[in-house]
Motif scaffolding. Sequence first.
Motif, PDB file in Angstrom:
ATOM      1  N   UNK A   6       0.826  -1.196   0.000  1.00 44.61           N
ATOM      2  CA  UNK A   6       0.000   0.000   0.000  1.00 44.61           C
ATOM      3  C   UNK A   6       0.865   1.252   0.000  1.00 44.61           C
ATOM      4  N   UNK A   7       0.341   2.306  -0.623  1.00 44.02           N
ATOM      5  CA  UNK A   7       0.992   3.601  -0.529  1.00 44.02           C
ATOM      6  C   UNK A   7       0.991   4.032   0.932  1.00 44.02           C
ATOM      7  N   UNK A   8       1.916   4.890   1.307  1.00 45.46           N
ATOM      8  CA  UNK A   8       2.047   5.318   2.704  1.00 45.46           C
ATOM      9  C   UNK A   8       0.724   5.861   3.245  1.00 45.46           C
ATOM     10  N   UNK A   9       0.070   6.715   2.477  1.00 43.61           N
ATOM     11  CA  UNK A   9      -1.207   7.309   2.901  1.00 43.61           C
ATOM     12  C   UNK A   9      -2.251   6.225   3.150  1.00 43.61           C
ATOM     13  N   UNK A  10      -2.375   5.284   2.223  1.00 44.10           N
ATOM     14  CA  UNK A  10      -3.363   4.212   2.350  1.00 44.10           C
ATOM     15  C   UNK A  10      -3.045   3.318   3.542  1.00 44.10           C
ATOM     16  N   UNK A  11      -1.782   3.007   3.718  1.00 43.12           N
ATOM     17  CA  UNK A  11      -1.381   2.190   4.861  1.00 43.12           C
ATOM     18  C   UNK A  11      -1.736   2.891   6.170  1.00 43.12           C
ATOM     19  N   UNK A  12      -1.474   4.191   6.245  1.00 38.69           N
ATOM     20  CA  UNK A  12      -1.761   4.966   7.456  1.00 38.69           C
ATOM     21  C   UNK A  12      -3.260   4.977   7.753  1.00 38.69           C
ATOM     22  N   UNK A  13      -4.096   5.172   6.725  1.00 37.95           N
ATOM     23  CA  UNK A  13      -5.551   5.188   6.916  1.00 37.95           C
ATOM     24  C   UNK A  13      -6.053   3.821   7.389  1.00 37.95           C
ATOM     25  N   UNK A  89     -10.872  -7.161  -3.285  1.00 39.72           N
ATOM     26  CA  UNK A  89     -11.705  -6.083  -3.829  1.00 39.72           C
ATOM     27  C   UNK A  89     -11.829  -4.903  -2.869  1.00 39.72           C
ATOM     28  N   UNK A  90     -11.417  -5.078  -1.619  1.00 40.37           N
ATOM     29  CA  UNK A  90     -11.462  -3.995  -0.645  1.00 40.37           C
ATOM     30  C   UNK A  90     -10.107  -3.318  -0.453  1.00 40.37           C
ATOM     31  N   UNK A  91      -9.181  -3.630  -1.341  1.00 41.67           N
ATOM     32  CA  UNK A  91      -7.890  -2.935  -1.413  1.00 41.67           C
ATOM     33  C   UNK A  91      -7.759  -2.395  -2.836  1.00 41.67           C
ATOM     34  N   UNK A  96      -2.449   1.051  -4.088  1.00 37.24           N
ATOM     35  CA  UNK A  96      -1.315   0.125  -4.104  1.00 37.24           C
ATOM     36  C   UNK A  96      -0.130   0.726  -4.840  1.00 37.24           C
ATOM     37  N   UNK A  97       1.071   0.396  -4.386  1.00 38.84           N
ATOM     38  CA  UNK A  97       2.298   0.936  -4.975  1.00 38.84           C
ATOM     39  C   UNK A  97       2.421   0.548  -6.442  1.00 38.84           C
ATOM     40  N   UNK A  98       2.156  -0.713  -6.775  1.00 36.65           N
ATOM     41  CA  UNK A  98       2.312  -1.134  -8.166  1.00 36.65           C
ATOM     42  C   UNK A  98       1.305  -0.450  -9.077  1.00 36.65           C
TER      43      UNK A  98
END
Length: 128
Positions: A6-13, A89-91, A96-98
């Motif tokens: 996950x991108x940093x923002x998404x991981x943090x959320x 489907x919920x990610x 995502x980084x890729x």
Amino acid sequence: MQLLFLLHYAFQKLQDELVLAPQYASFPLDEYCFQVRHHTELNGGCKVISDPCQEHIRCSCNQFDFSGFLCRHVLRVLSSSNCFHIPGQYLPNRWCVNALSSTVHSERIHYLQSLTSELVAESSEIEE
């Protein structure tokens, strides 16, 4: 199983919601429906509908529909149902980084294609 980063923002959320989820109680209403509310509340809360066979889960707060992030209510139901993974489907790909790298790659290709067609158009107008 594909590993997603996950991108940093998404991981943090997601992490913020995961930290808050244990503060909520989950009460089964029937086989697929749960009432989820903060442990200090006696009434109210959100209704979560979960169908583990279809890997489908939905919360009445609609956070996923608005932001693309699973809410603490859904994460609480997944946890209390002993579900140890988040269905793909919920990610969303946008978190995502890729996905970011493929978007950048696609934009570069589009830019180069438009630049090439512009050069070809200009060179066909010149006689030399």
